[in-house]
Design an enzyme around this catalytic site. Sequence first.
Site, PDB file in Angstrom:
ATOM      1  N   HIS A  46       0.814  -1.221   0.000  1.00 34.39           N
ATOM      2  CA  HIS A  46       0.000   0.000   0.000  1.00 34.39           C
ATOM      3  C   HIS A  46       0.850   1.276   0.000  1.00 34.39           C
ATOM      4  O   HIS A  46       0.307   2.375  -0.103  1.00 34.39           O
ATOM      5  CB  HIS A  46      -1.011  -0.043   1.141  1.00 34.39           C
ATOM      6  CG  HIS A  46      -2.005  -1.156   0.935  1.00 34.39           C
ATOM      7  ND1 HIS A  46      -2.931  -1.123  -0.075  1.00 34.39           N
ATOM      8  CD2 HIS A  46      -2.143  -2.359   1.546  1.00 34.39           C
ATOM      9  CE1 HIS A  46      -3.629  -2.259  -0.067  1.00 34.39           C
ATOM     10  NE2 HIS A  46      -3.164  -3.026   0.909  1.00 34.39           N
ATOM     11  N   TYR A  54      -2.644   4.389   6.013  1.00 34.67           N
ATOM     12  CA  TYR A  54      -1.879   3.170   6.346  1.00 34.67           C
ATOM     13  C   TYR A  54      -0.643   3.052   5.438  1.00 34.67           C
ATOM     14  O   TYR A  54       0.484   2.897   5.925  1.00 34.67           O
ATOM     15  CB  TYR A  54      -2.801   1.957   6.201  1.00 34.67           C
ATOM     16  CG  TYR A  54      -2.100   0.622   6.213  1.00 34.67           C
ATOM     17  CD1 TYR A  54      -1.590   0.088   7.395  1.00 34.67           C
ATOM     18  CD2 TYR A  54      -1.944  -0.122   5.041  1.00 34.67           C
ATOM     19  CE1 TYR A  54      -0.951  -1.138   7.398  1.00 34.67           C
ATOM     20  CE2 TYR A  54      -1.316  -1.349   5.043  1.00 34.67           C
ATOM     21  CZ  TYR A  54      -0.817  -1.857   6.222  1.00 34.67           C
ATOM     22  OH  TYR A  54      -0.183  -3.069   6.225  1.00 34.67           O
TER      23      TYR A  54
END
Length: 267
Positions: free
Chosen positions: A112, A135
């Site tokens: 991510h 995140y």
Amino acid sequence: MGRVLLTGASGTLGRVVVPALAKAGFRLQLSDLIEFPDPLPDGAEFAAADLTDQKALAAACPDDVTAIIHFGGINTETSSESILNANILGTSNVFEVARSRGARVIFASSNHTIGFHPRGRTLTIDDPYRPDGFYGLSKAYAELLGRMFHDKHGVESVHLRIGSCLPRPLDTRHLATWLSYPDLGRLVIAALTAPSPGYAVVWGVSRNTRRWWTGDDSERIGFFPEDDGERFAGCVAAEEGQAVSLAFQGASHCTIGYSRSGPMLPS
Ligand code: NAI
């Protein structure tokens, strides 16, 4: 041989690597907010600590620590405040403790960090960060923290950009992003035993036929994955999701809080 501290030991991946590391002969100190749910391997100890409390973390870290495997923290997209505490402050504390003890850090980073790269593009670690949420941003921060601690303080760190670490791929995306549990064990052991990794970034992915990621420090640290998700190709589900999810490498994380109007960036 010194001890290896594992944060996030009681989480899913912590419980996968503990037996692999114990079998390989590493002396383990486990830590988490919550008790380790499995029987402790011979010689392993557990000490609870909140990553956001640097003194508590330092107290949980044995004097003879040689490496900190940092798996603790929040493992998905949520509020920026929660991520700020557990992942940014927590990881900063891990690096400070590593610096004070002369220990290497092995960090569970994530795909991510690059989630807003479009599908169909093969990436190397030289491609720019394109985090798909707070995140992913926290994982990119931690990689840069490792870079700075190496340049400025000589702390070694190996950053594992994990794809989808599961017992087996579940959908078509996972055929590209899957990291098998045995390959996770190989990866962590390579990161622990590499003679002088300095600062290294390695995709945490098996040798999948359909992998999207290449060009990293895996050979330099001696990581050679053995599994290929392709053997599950006939029995995985077709990936489902919104158009944004299917357009970008980070999938559903890209859609969380997505409010861009007009065309998606860039196809
Ligand atoms: P998990 O959520 O199962 O385990 C994380 C552990 O960290 C939990 O046991 C939790 O109690 C602990 N923790 C959370 N906040 C804490 C704090 N403030 N102080 C101390 N401990 C705290 O996550 P999982 O799946 O085991 O992932 C491990 C690491 O790998 C995470 O950093 C995650 O972001 C990363 N990762 C995992 C992937 C996967 O496929 N499972 C993919 C990419 C990255």
